[in-house]
Write an enzyme that holds these catalytic residues in place. Structure first.
Site, mmCIF file in Angstrom:
data_model
loop_
_atom_site.group_PDB
_atom_site.id
_atom_site.type_symbol
_atom_site.label_atom_id
_atom_site.label_comp_id
_atom_site.label_asym_id
_atom_site.label_seq_id
_atom_site.Cartn_x
_atom_site.Cartn_y
_atom_site.Cartn_z
ATOM 1 N N THR A 1 -15.189 154.893 -29.433
ATOM 2 C CA THR A 1 -14.998 153.509 -28.974
ATOM 3 C C THR A 1 -15.946 152.510 -29.629
ATOM 4 O O THR A 1 -16.251 151.474 -29.049
ATOM 5 C CB THR A 1 -15.129 153.419 -27.439
ATOM 6 N N TRP A 2 -16.409 152.809 -30.824
ATOM 7 C CA TRP A 2 -17.221 151.836 -31.551
ATOM 8 C C TRP A 2 -16.409 150.562 -31.784
ATOM 9 O O TRP A 2 -16.851 149.458 -31.472
ATOM 10 C CB TRP A 2 -17.686 152.437 -32.878
ATOM 11 N N ASP B 1 -16.037 158.851 -26.237
ATOM 12 C CA ASP B 1 -17.371 158.656 -26.804
ATOM 13 C C ASP B 1 -17.680 157.167 -26.936
ATOM 14 O O ASP B 1 -16.892 156.404 -27.492
ATOM 15 C CB ASP B 1 -17.447 159.320 -28.180
ATOM 16 N N TYR C 1 -22.712 149.651 -29.097
ATOM 17 C CA TYR C 1 -21.389 149.166 -29.498
ATOM 18 C C TYR C 1 -21.081 147.871 -28.751
ATOM 19 O O TYR C 1 -20.503 147.863 -27.664
ATOM 20 C CB TYR C 1 -20.308 150.204 -29.193
ATOM 21 N N LEU D 1 -11.748 159.957 -40.139
ATOM 22 C CA LEU D 1 -10.758 159.338 -41.021
ATOM 23 C C LEU D 1 -11.417 158.402 -42.033
ATOM 24 O O LEU D 1 -10.745 157.585 -42.652
ATOM 25 C CB LEU D 1 -9.723 158.570 -40.196
ATOM 26 N N ARG E 1 -7.649 151.223 -31.000
ATOM 27 C CA ARG E 1 -7.760 149.970 -30.249
ATOM 28 C C ARG E 1 -6.422 149.554 -29.653
ATOM 29 O O ARG E 1 -6.286 148.440 -29.162
ATOM 30 C CB ARG E 1 -8.329 148.875 -31.148
#
Length: 331
Positions: free
Chosen positions: A24-25, A56, A61, A219, A294
């Site tokens: 979830t950055w 996570d 963040y 990724l 997102r």
């Protein structure tokens, strides 16, 4: 893809979670061009619905923003999630070493006991929970002995505020010190088809010591997702805008790689990103793969990778494509 979600244990902690985790950055907005809270909450909830239990996050963040959004998304569903969050990047004190500024606030790397005790309470409040499943030191602090840091984390574990202990962005020497305490359950490190340094320096230590590895940027910030073409424009504070890794030439190489493994994707009715994530989870010593999303669509696409089981033939095709298409990617 007909398999069940792959479930693995976080080291020897007894805590089990989906091998595909939601990172979830990007949801925090910082360095990703902002965030849409409603879409982010929907993405987290879609992940849970698809069997992705590992979520996570970190205070850094968005200076708490990501944790707050995760907390809202998990309201009434806390028991369905395995929450990993972090400590050690602080803006309430100037102890330790200055690391960067965010929204005009200096952020320091500091892992002293006083900060850890403060930070865990702030994270628990933002997340709307009374325990954290995996608590990770985000970046290492050369001003605090690792033994002191681990002692504070063990104190929290004894108090029931955390269930497992992790460390992120460690050197081999730091990992050796963490392992020597006997308390380490997991590390979280950058790992992808084009970022494989940990295979030589860290994984030879984690595997024999029962320490799980969570890979982030699996990724490569989306470069290997099969969806970022040469014409893509990155706006605002998106960290990829000026990153040489995302040069037009490299994006073309990534596109050529996608074409080279398309037969594998089609054989499994999978996306390129799903194949890349499944390959990551098939690497010796890599226990979990954290993947950002997102939107619900992105979240579901990532989740399906946890049900994909690649054959040895598939892995051979992919490894050949990595060698042929992804060599010498600068950045």
């Amino acid at each position: 893809m007909s398999g069940e979600q792959l479930i693995r244990e976080i080291g020897r902690s007894g805590v089990k979670a989906s091998a595909v985790g939601l990172g979830t950055w990007a949801i925090g907005g910082w360095m990703w061009g902002g965030t849409d809270e409603a879409q982010s909450i929907a993405a987290i909830q879609a992940s849970l619905d698809a069997g992705v239990t590992l979520i996570d996050t970190a205070p850094a963040y968005g200076l708490g923003r990501s944790e707050e959004i995760v907390g809202k998304a998990l309201a009434g569903r806390r028991d369905k999630a395995v929450i990993a969050t972090k400590c050690g990047l602080v803006w309430h004190t100037q102890k330790g070493r200055h690391f960067f500024d965010q929204d005009g606030k200096p952020v320091h790397r500091y892992l002293g006991r006083d900060a850890i005790i403060h930070e865990v309470e702030q994270s628990l409040r933002r997340l709307g929970t009374d325990y954290i499943d995996l608590y990770i030191t985000h970046w290492q602090d050369p001003t605090t002995p690792i033994a002191e840091t681990v002692a504070a984390l063990e104190e929290l574990k004894k108090a029931g505020k955390i269930r497992a202990i992790g460390a992120s962005n460690v050197s081999r020497a730091e990992l050796e010190q963490y392992i020597a305490t006997g308390a380490l359950d997991a590390i979280q490190e950058r790992f992808s088809m084009i970022d494989r340094e940990i295979e030589a320096d860290l994984l030879p230590l984690t595997v024999p010591n029962g320490v799980a590895t969570l890979s982030y940027s699996s990724l490569a910030l989306g470069l290997l997702s099969g969806t970022i073409g040469p014409d893509r424009v990155f706006a605002g504070d998106d960290q990829r805008k000026d990153n040489p890794r995302f040069s037009v030439a490299n994006r073309q190489k990534a596109g050529d790689f996608s074409e080279a493994i398309r037969t594998v994707a089609e054989r499994h009715d999978a996306s390129i990103a799903q194949v890349v994530i499944a390959w990551t989870l098939a690497q010796p010593g890599v226990t979990f793969a954290l993947c950002g999303a997102r939107s619900p669509t992105q979240a579901l696409d990532n989740a399906r990778a946890g049900t994909l089981r690649l054959t040895q033939e598939d892995l051979a095709v992919i490894n050949n494509a990595i060698t042929a298409k992804l060599a010498n990617m600068d950045g």
